[in-house]
Design a protein around this motif. Structure first.
Motif, short mmCIF file in Angstrom:
data_model
loop_
_atom_site.label_atom_id
_atom_site.label_comp_id
_atom_site.label_asym_id
_atom_site.label_seq_id
_atom_site.Cartn_x
_atom_site.Cartn_y
_atom_site.Cartn_z
N TYR A 1 -9.93 -7.12 3.68
CA TYR A 1 -8.92 -6.84 4.46
C TYR A 1 -8.02 -5.46 4.50
O TYR A 1 -8.63 -4.86 4.04
CB TYR A 1 -7.73 -7.46 3.96
N PHE B 1 -5.16 -3.31 6.13
CA PHE B 1 -3.85 -3.10 6.11
C PHE B 1 -3.55 -2.15 7.01
O PHE B 1 -3.37 -1.14 7.15
CB PHE B 1 -3.21 -3.24 5.01
N TYR C 1 -0.19 0.01 7.00
CA TYR C 1 1.98 0.46 7.00
C TYR C 1 2.51 1.09 7.51
O TYR C 1 1.91 2.95 7.60
CB TYR C 1 1.53 0.86 5.07
N GLN D 1 5.40 5.11 6.40
CA GLN D 1 6.05 5.49 5.61
C GLN D 1 7.14 6.40 6.68
O GLN D 1 6.96 7.98 6.29
CB GLN D 1 4.91 5.82 4.45
N LEU E 1 6.77 2.48 0.79
CA LEU E 1 6.18 1.97 2.49
C LEU E 1 6.32 1.11 2.85
O LEU E 1 6.40 0.44 2.08
CB LEU E 1 3.90 1.81 1.51
N PHE F 1 4.90 -2.73 4.74
CA PHE F 1 4.11 -3.26 5.38
C PHE F 1 4.39 -3.97 6.47
O PHE F 1 5.55 -3.98 6.72
CB PHE F 1 3.97 -4.25 4.18
N PHE G 1 -0.25 4.88 7.61
CA PHE G 1 -1.69 4.03 6.84
C PHE G 1 -2.19 3.29 6.89
O PHE G 1 -1.73 1.97 6.80
CB PHE G 1 -1.16 4.43 5.24
N SER H 1 -8.76 -3.42 1.37
CA SER H 1 -9.40 -3.64 0.03
C SER H 1 -10.19 -5.05 0.08
O SER H 1 -10.48 -5.59 1.40
CB SER H 1 -7.98 -4.76 -0.62
N GLU H 2 -11.71 -4.87 -1.16
CA GLU H 2 -12.75 -5.61 -0.81
C GLU H 2 -12.76 -6.71 -1.29
O GLU H 2 -10.98 -6.82 -2.25
CB GLU H 2 -13.55 -5.12 -1.25
N ASP I 1 -8.21 -3.50 -6.12
CA ASP I 1 -7.11 -1.90 -5.66
C ASP I 1 -7.13 -1.87 -4.41
O ASP I 1 -8.37 -2.29 -3.43
CB ASP I 1 -7.91 -1.44 -6.73
N MET I 2 -6.00 -1.37 -3.25
CA MET I 2 -6.60 -1.35 -2.00
C MET I 2 -6.64 0.65 -1.79
O MET I 2 -6.43 1.80 -2.35
CB MET I 2 -5.38 -1.35 -1.61
N ARG I 3 -7.66 1.06 -0.47
CA ARG I 3 -8.05 2.19 -0.56
C ARG I 3 -7.07 2.42 1.20
O ARG I 3 -7.33 1.59 2.03
CB ARG I 3 -9.16 2.27 -0.62
N PHE I 4 -6.65 3.57 0.72
CA PHE I 4 -5.63 4.14 1.90
C PHE I 4 -6.29 5.55 2.25
O PHE I 4 -7.48 5.82 1.84
CB PHE I 4 -4.73 4.33 1.54
N GLY I 5 -6.16 5.28 3.77
CA GLY I 5 -6.93 6.47 4.45
C GLY I 5 -5.96 7.72 3.74
O GLY I 5 -4.42 7.97 3.88
N ALA I 6 -6.05 9.38 5.29
CA ALA I 6 -5.22 10.07 4.75
C ALA I 6 -3.65 9.94 4.74
O ALA I 6 -3.14 10.66 5.04
CB ALA I 6 -5.85 11.40 5.16
N TYR J 1 -0.04 5.15 -7.57
CA TYR J 1 -0.72 5.30 -6.36
C TYR J 1 -0.54 6.95 -6.84
O TYR J 1 0.82 6.94 -6.91
CB TYR J 1 -0.54 4.92 -5.42
N GLY K 1 -3.32 12.14 1.09
CA GLY K 1 -2.86 10.59 1.47
C GLY K 1 -2.35 9.57 -0.53
O GLY K 1 -1.99 10.40 -1.05
N PHE L 1 -6.04 5.76 -5.31
CA PHE L 1 -5.46 4.71 -6.36
C PHE L 1 -6.48 5.22 -7.16
O PHE L 1 -6.91 5.46 -7.51
CB PHE L 1 -6.76 4.24 -5.60
N ASN M 1 -5.66 -9.53 -2.50
CA ASN M 1 -5.92 -8.67 -0.85
C ASN M 1 -4.08 -8.95 -0.57
O ASN M 1 -4.21 -8.95 0.73
CB ASN M 1 -6.66 -9.07 -0.28
#
Lengths: 114, 115
Positions: free
Chosen positions: A33, A35, A37, A39, A45, A47, A91, A95-96, A101-106, B35, B42, B45, B101
């Motif tokens: 998935y 996403f 966001y 900020q 943040l 959605f 951002f 997430s897999e 847990d969702m991993r964000f870009g910088a 987070y 950034g 997690f 998700n």
């Protein structure tokens, strides 16, 4: 492990210009998935959109549109006719299915000048 | 409906001390995520809790720990504080989603400053 890259650190545009924020991702999962966001300066943040890996249809919501291309592992975000209120850090996240847990870009800081 | 609430808003500690940050999820949400948002880095997690159990943790040392209570609220504890722990700590919650998700709902964060 998943990874999200937002190569644009900062973008500055003048009001009414169109702007595209780039997002490139890496994952070994076939189901995942994506996403976006927002900020704003207040810090919370917000959605904007969720897209699953099986749905490559582009989406438009008002001045916002998203272009998902699995072939290039990209999920880009375009703001049409930008406004000062669009100024924020944006951002992209991934997430897999095996990990929630969702991993964000910088993040990309967008400044829209009047 | 009340959103995700975090306390305190700001926290100032000295190096070597311990910090405790608190989070209350949206009513009905069972998952809580933490987070770290350090300047220019950034969102990183930290931890994911669901139904009172730690489900996953990010690449942080063991001095970052936490727990989730029966009412689904959560605490994040940071022991032996270091200067580089200064950051905005964001808590997020999501409902149980059979697809997993779900979008995350974020609080306003706790700004931790270590001097």
């Amino acid at each position: 492990a998943q990874k999200v890259t937002q190569a644009q650190t900062e973008i500055s545009v003048v009001e009414k210009e169109d702007v595209t924020l780039d997002c490139v991702y890496e994952t070994r999962d076939t189901t995942y998935y994506l996403f976006w966001y927002k900020q704003p300066p207040s810090g919370e943040l917000v959605f904007l959109i969720r897209r699953n890996s099986f749905d490559e249809q582009n989406e438009i919501s008002g001045r916002y549109s998203w272009n998902f291309q699995k072939s290039t592992s990209s999920f880009n975000f375009t703001i049409t006719a930008s406004q000062v209120v669009d100024s924020a850090v944006y951002f992209c996240a991934l997430s897999e299915t095996n990990n929630n847990d969702m991993r964000f870009g910088a993040g990309t800081r967008l400044t829209v000048k009047p | 409906e009340a959103g995700v609430t975090q306390s305190p808003t700001h926290l100032i500690k000295t190096r070597g001390q311990q910090a405790t940050l608190r989070c209350s999820p949206i009513s009905g949400h069972t998952s809580v995520y933490w987070y770290q948002q350090a300047l220019g880095l950034g969102l990183q997690f930290l931890l994911w809790y669901d139904e009172g159990e730690e489900r996953n943790r990010g690449n942080f040392p063991p001095r970052f720990s936490g727990r989730q209570f029966p009412n689904y609220s959560s605490e994040l504890n940071v022991n032996a504080l270091e200067l580089e722990d200064s950051a905005l700590y964001l808590c997020a919650s999501s409902p149980w989603d059979t697809e997993y998700n779900s979008p995350l709902h974020f609080g306003n964060g706790t700004r931790l400053t270590v001097t």
